[in-house]
Structures are given as C-alpha cells and as structure tokens.
Design an enzyme around this catalytic site. Structure first.
Site, short mmCIF file in Angstrom:
data_model
loop_
_atom_site.label_atom_id
_atom_site.label_comp_id
_atom_site.label_asym_id
_atom_site.label_seq_id
_atom_site.Cartn_x
_atom_site.Cartn_y
_atom_site.Cartn_z
CG ASN A 9 40.89 45.31 35.75
OD1 ASN A 9 39.82 44.71 35.44
ND2 ASN A 9 41.60 45.73 36.90
CD1 TRP A 10 36.85 48.31 31.45
CD2 TRP A 10 35.07 47.49 30.68
NE1 TRP A 10 36.73 49.19 30.23
CE2 TRP A 10 35.59 48.24 29.89
CE3 TRP A 10 34.04 47.11 30.90
CZ2 TRP A 10 34.62 48.36 28.47
CZ3 TRP A 10 33.14 46.92 29.31
CH2 TRP A 10 34.58 47.73 27.86
CE LYS A 11 40.69 47.77 39.44
NZ LYS A 11 40.53 48.40 40.34
CG HIS A 94 44.56 43.43 39.68
ND1 HIS A 94 43.82 43.71 41.20
CD2 HIS A 94 44.65 44.57 38.94
CE1 HIS A 94 43.78 44.99 41.01
NE2 HIS A 94 43.53 45.50 39.89
CD GLU A 96 41.09 45.54 42.79
OE1 GLU A 96 40.62 44.47 41.88
OE2 GLU A 96 41.15 46.72 42.56
CD GLU A 166 47.76 47.42 38.49
OE1 GLU A 166 47.29 48.79 38.00
OE2 GLU A 166 46.93 46.62 39.13
N GLY A 172 43.23 52.38 43.48
CA GLY A 172 41.68 52.39 43.47
C GLY A 172 41.58 53.77 44.72
CB SER A 211 44.71 56.78 41.08
OG SER A 211 44.45 56.22 42.00
N GLY A 232 42.07 51.38 35.39
CA GLY A 232 40.52 51.12 36.24
C GLY A 232 39.78 51.81 36.57
N GLY A 233 39.41 52.02 37.49
CA GLY A 233 38.31 53.21 37.65
C GLY A 233 37.76 54.03 36.83
C1 PEP Z 1 43.45 48.13 38.93
O1 PEP Z 1 42.90 47.62 39.36
O2 PEP Z 1 44.55 47.99 37.83
C2 PEP Z 1 43.96 49.69 38.92
C3 PEP Z 1 44.82 50.38 38.16
O3 PEP Z 1 42.67 50.24 39.60
P1 PEP Z 1 42.66 52.15 39.03
O4 PEP Z 1 42.98 52.86 38.20
O5 PEP Z 1 41.22 52.38 40.25
O6 PEP Z 1 43.59 52.61 40.40
#
Ligand code: PEP
Length: 252
Positions: A9-11, A94, A96, A166, A172, A211, A232-233
């Site tokens: 997920n490049w957000k 999600h 967010e 999640e 994050g 994470s 994500g990150g």
């Molecule tokens: C996400 O946004 O779905 C996610 C899991 O982010 P991160 O890996 O950065 O925690």
C-alpha cells in the site's frame, strides 16, 4: 492450500514516474517468486503507469480506495466502473479512511458489494485502536467490523475477498503485533468467517498489516492463519518489500 498474498500500500506517496520506476525495480527482484501472489497499490494517478510496468508479469494491481456508486456527482471520487479492468484488487476500509475521512461500516459494506459486482477483489481492512485493545475489546471490534462489512456478500464471492487484520496502533508506528498475537487475531477472524461462510473460510486469505519489516516478516508470515501481509512504509523501498515477499510461506 491458500496462496500467500503480499500487497504493498503505497498510500499518498510516489509521483507517476517514481511509481513506474519502483514497479520496474520490484519486477526484477520478484521474478523468481512463484509461490506468493503480489499486488502493488499505487495512488490512482499512477495505476495506468504501474499497470504498464507490470504487464506480462505475475504481479497484480490494486487501488487504495473507491466510491460505492458507479457514477455521478461525487467530485474527486473514483468509481468501481473506472477501476474494473484496470485494477485486480481494491483496498477498502483502511483505518486511515475510517479515521481521517469518517468512513462508516455501512459505507464500507456498500463499497465491498460494489467492488464484487464489478469483478474487483476487496482487501478489507479491519482492526482495533490502542484504546480498544487496552480495554480488551479487540475481538468484539473485529467481529463487528467484519460482519458489518461483509453483510450481503454471497458465498460464491467469499473467496474473492481478502481480509487484512491491521491493528490501528501498529500502522506506521514501528510497533508491529507479535507473531503470536497476529496468529491469534487472524485465527479469530477465520473463526468469524467460518460463521459467515462455513468451510469456505479455510480458502479465504487473511493478511496481517502493521509495521511489517524484513526483520519481523519471517516470524509473522510463518503463522498458520497469517496468509500474507499488507505492507505500508516498507513497500516503498524495493529491497525491503522484496525481502518481505520472500519471507512468505513457500519461498524460503
Ligand atoms: C498500512 O497502511 O496498511 C500499513 C500496514 O502500514 P505500515 O506497514 O506502514 O504500518
């Protein structure tokens, strides 16, 4: 045997050119991976560029969100009709989106049904906040979000839905769930899916997200009810994402 599934997920990151370049880098690193399904979820404007980069590979394309209506006066929104034929997957619910854009369970449910109607596979995100976790409400929250979002999903569509567990406190933050906790929660989600879809629950994929890094991926992804990761990150760095994919069951 469930095919393991790792999605990035490049957000709201990467220009169109940067997204194309990252996709090209990933293709090279992931060429030898056969056992794991991989999806890249760039921002809407980069979907076409990434699609052209990954043409003729096994890598899938995902969008990060969509509206539930096919068309209309919804300025700034993207519809399932627009994504159908372009993306394979769409991330829905999600945290967010729930947190910053006020998305309700009912809206997420309508999106899930709309995605399936148009041949898109939802990656449905569910997870508890830190406060809910500390109050011991995690299972109640997961059950409630899951049942609400999957209301009306027909049994024949069940295996087209991917669940991403999640925990909001892990997204994050650099603080992932332990592998044991990830396993317990994903097993709980599967038990709920069994209530909804019976034996089909054994075929449904449940990802862990929050994470995930190359360091913690091997242990988390080894868990029996964890069928992959939503990243994500770490999905923004080619080497990290490749290492996470390689840590999925069957590749080591
Ligand atoms: C996400 O946004 O779905 C996610 C899991 O982010 P991160 O890996 O950065 O925690």
């Amino acid at each position: 045997m469930r095919k393991q599934f790792v999605a990035g997920n490049w957000k709201m990151n990467k220009t169109v050119h940067e997204a194309y370049d990252l996709a090209i880098e990933l293709i090279t690193g992931l060429r030898a991976v056969r056992e794991t399904e991989v999806a890249l979820c760039p921002p809407f404007v980069a979907l076409t560029a990434v699609k052209s980069a990954i043409a003729n590979t096994m890598i899938r394309l995902g969008a990060q969100n969509m509206h539930d209506q096919d068309r209309g006066a919804f300025t700034g929104e993207i519809s399932p009709v627009m994504l159908a034929g372009l993306a394979d997957y769409v991330i829905l619910g999600h945290s967010e989106r729930r947190q910053h854009f006020g998305e309700s369970d009912a809206f997420i449910n309508r999106k899930v049904l709309a995605a399936l109607r148009h041949g898109l596979r939802p990656i449905l995100c569910i997870g508890e906040t830190l406060e809910q976790n500390e109050r011991g409400e995690t299972e109640a929250v997961l059950a409630q979000q899951l049942h609400a979002a999957l209301t009306g999903v027909a049994a024949e569509d069940a295996t087209n839905v991917v669940i991403a567990y999640e925990p909001v406190w892990a997204i994050g933050t650099g603080r992932a769930a332990t592998a044991d906790d990830a396993q317990q929660r994903c097993a709980f989600v599967r038990a709920q899916l069994r209530d909804l879809f019976g034996a089909l629950a054994e075929e449904m994929r449940i990802q862990y997200g929050g994470s995930v890094t190359p360091a913690n991926a091997p242990e988390i992804l080894r868990q029996p009810d964890v069928d992959g990761a939503l990243v994500g990150g770490a999905s923004l760095k080619a080497d990290d994402f490749i290492a996470i994919v390689r840590a999925a069951k069957g590749n080591l």
